[in-house]
Design a protein around this motif. Structure first.
Motif, short mmCIF file in Angstrom:
data_model
loop_
_atom_site.label_atom_id
_atom_site.label_comp_id
_atom_site.label_asym_id
_atom_site.label_seq_id
_atom_site.Cartn_x
_atom_site.Cartn_y
_atom_site.Cartn_z
N ASP A 1 -11.91 12.00 -9.94
CA ASP A 1 -10.74 11.40 -9.27
C ASP A 1 -10.20 12.32 -8.17
OD1 ASP A 1 -9.70 10.22 -12.48
OD2 ASP A 1 -10.64 9.03 -10.89
N THR A 2 -10.73 13.53 -8.09
CA THR A 2 -10.28 14.48 -7.07
C THR A 2 -10.52 13.91 -5.68
OG1 THR A 2 -10.66 16.41 -8.46
CG2 THR A 2 -10.67 16.76 -6.08
N ALA A 3 -9.44 13.83 -4.88
CA ALA A 3 -9.52 13.24 -3.54
C ALA A 3 -8.16 13.33 -2.88
CB ALA A 3 -9.95 11.77 -3.62
N VAL A 4 -8.14 13.03 -1.59
CA VAL A 4 -6.88 12.78 -0.90
C VAL A 4 -6.58 11.29 -1.04
CG1 VAL A 4 -5.63 12.85 1.28
CG2 VAL A 4 -7.28 14.66 0.72
N TYR A 5 -5.38 10.98 -1.49
CA TYR A 5 -4.98 9.61 -1.73
C TYR A 5 -4.06 9.14 -0.61
CZ TYR A 5 -7.05 9.62 -6.37
OH TYR A 5 -7.95 9.65 -7.41
N PHE A 6 -4.36 7.95 -0.10
CA PHE A 6 -3.61 7.34 1.00
C PHE A 6 -3.08 5.98 0.58
CE2 PHE A 6 -5.15 10.19 4.32
CZ PHE A 6 -6.36 10.63 3.81
N CYS A 7 -1.93 5.61 1.10
CA CYS A 7 -1.48 4.23 0.90
C CYS A 7 -1.61 3.47 2.22
CB CYS A 7 -0.05 4.17 0.39
SG CYS A 7 1.20 4.75 1.53
N ALA A 8 -1.61 2.15 2.10
CA ALA A 8 -1.76 1.29 3.27
C ALA A 8 -0.97 0.01 3.05
CB ALA A 8 -3.24 0.96 3.50
N ALA A 9 -0.55 -0.60 4.15
CA ALA A 9 0.18 -1.86 4.12
C ALA A 9 -0.66 -2.92 4.82
CB ALA A 9 1.53 -1.72 4.82
N GLY A 10 -0.73 -4.11 4.22
CA GLY A 10 -1.55 -5.15 4.85
C GLY A 10 -1.43 -6.48 4.16
N LYS A 11 -2.59 -7.14 3.98
CA LYS A 11 -2.60 -8.47 3.40
C LYS A 11 -3.65 -8.55 2.30
CE LYS A 11 -1.46 -10.61 7.87
NZ LYS A 11 -1.88 -11.60 8.89
N THR B 1 9.41 -4.70 7.52
CA THR B 1 9.89 -5.31 6.29
C THR B 1 8.88 -5.07 5.19
OG1 THR B 1 11.00 -7.01 7.58
CG2 THR B 1 10.73 -7.42 5.23
N PHE B 2 9.17 -4.10 4.33
CA PHE B 2 8.24 -3.65 3.30
C PHE B 2 7.79 -4.80 2.41
CE2 PHE B 2 6.26 -0.73 0.47
CZ PHE B 2 6.57 -1.12 -0.82
N SER B 3 8.73 -5.63 1.98
CA SER B 3 8.39 -6.67 1.01
C SER B 3 7.52 -7.76 1.60
CB SER B 3 9.66 -7.28 0.42
OG SER B 3 10.45 -7.84 1.45
N SER B 4 7.28 -7.74 2.89
CA SER B 4 6.42 -8.74 3.53
C SER B 4 4.95 -8.44 3.32
CB SER B 4 6.69 -8.82 5.04
OG SER B 4 8.01 -9.20 5.30
N TYR B 5 4.63 -7.22 2.92
CA TYR B 5 3.25 -6.78 2.91
C TYR B 5 2.71 -6.51 1.51
CZ TYR B 5 3.98 -6.15 7.87
OH TYR B 5 4.25 -6.37 9.19
N ALA B 6 1.44 -6.78 1.37
CA ALA B 6 0.72 -6.23 0.23
C ALA B 6 0.54 -4.74 0.49
CB ALA B 6 -0.65 -6.91 0.10
N MET B 7 0.42 -3.98 -0.58
CA MET B 7 0.25 -2.54 -0.46
C MET B 7 -0.99 -2.11 -1.25
SD MET B 7 2.71 -1.52 1.49
CE MET B 7 2.58 0.26 1.27
N ALA B 8 -1.57 -1.02 -0.84
CA ALA B 8 -2.79 -0.57 -1.51
C ALA B 8 -2.87 0.95 -1.49
CB ALA B 8 -4.02 -1.17 -0.85
N TRP B 9 -3.66 1.47 -2.39
CA TRP B 9 -4.01 2.88 -2.41
C TRP B 9 -5.52 3.01 -2.16
CZ3 TRP B 9 -0.74 6.96 -2.57
CH2 TRP B 9 0.57 6.74 -2.99
N PHE B 10 -5.87 4.00 -1.37
CA PHE B 10 -7.25 4.37 -1.12
C PHE B 10 -7.39 5.86 -1.41
CE2 PHE B 10 -9.10 0.71 1.22
CZ PHE B 10 -7.96 -0.05 1.36
N ARG B 11 -8.62 6.33 -1.53
CA ARG B 11 -8.85 7.75 -1.69
C ARG B 11 -10.12 8.17 -0.96
NH1 ARG B 11 -10.19 8.01 -8.22
NH2 ARG B 11 -12.25 7.01 -8.15
N ILE C 1 -1.60 -4.30 -4.57
CA ILE C 1 -0.55 -5.09 -5.21
C ILE C 1 0.02 -6.06 -4.18
CG2 ILE C 1 1.23 -3.36 -4.67
CD1 ILE C 1 2.45 -3.99 -7.46
N ASN C 2 0.31 -7.28 -4.61
CA ASN C 2 0.83 -8.26 -3.66
C ASN C 2 2.31 -8.00 -3.38
OD1 ASN C 2 1.96 -9.24 -6.06
ND2 ASN C 2 1.84 -11.37 -5.33
N TRP C 3 2.91 -8.81 -2.50
CA TRP C 3 4.25 -8.52 -2.01
C TRP C 3 5.30 -8.50 -3.13
CZ3 TRP C 3 8.39 -11.81 -2.59
CH2 TRP C 3 8.08 -13.10 -3.04
#
Length: 123
Positions: free
Chosen positions: A90-100, A28-38, A51-53
């Protein structure tokens, strides 16, 4: 478990813009906070934005504050990262993550990563 697929990376000149997308499936996507890392070559993976849910609260690393904007569309199971005024660093590989989120800190509770998307900013 959640599956994450990032896209939108590419080669851009300094000062340009890119918009990254991350589509999530499996939970359930909307249950999680989401983030970007690089992650740059030879360096650790660093936090960029979260970003929060509901999308009502956002958090940024100091290095991108004022230039990057994180947003989400729960109907599309997608989180975005709008990147403006890009710099070579800003050059990097960018990843997203799901969590809290707890007290403004993102915790990658699911320990799930996508394959990442490469952003290259030329000077």
């Amino acid at each position: 478990q959640v599956q994450l697929v990032e896209s939108g990376g590419g080669l851009v000149q300094a000062g340009g813009s890119l918009r990254l997308s991350c589509v999530a499936s499996g939970r359930t996507f909307s249950s999680y906070a989401m983030a970007w890392f690089r992650q740059s070559p030879g360096k650790e993976r660093d936090f960029v934005a979260a970003i929060n849910w509901s999308g009502g609260n956002t958090y940024y690393a100091d290095s991108v504050k004022g230039r990057f904007t994180i947003s989400r569309d729960n109907a599309k199971n997608t989180v975005y990262l709008q990147m403006n005024s890009l710099k070579p660093e800003d050059t990097a590989v960018y990843f997203c993550a799901a969590g809290k989120l707890a007290a403004g800190t993102f915790h990658n509770a699911l320990d799930a990563w996508g394959q990442g998307t490469l952003v290259t900013v030329s000077s």
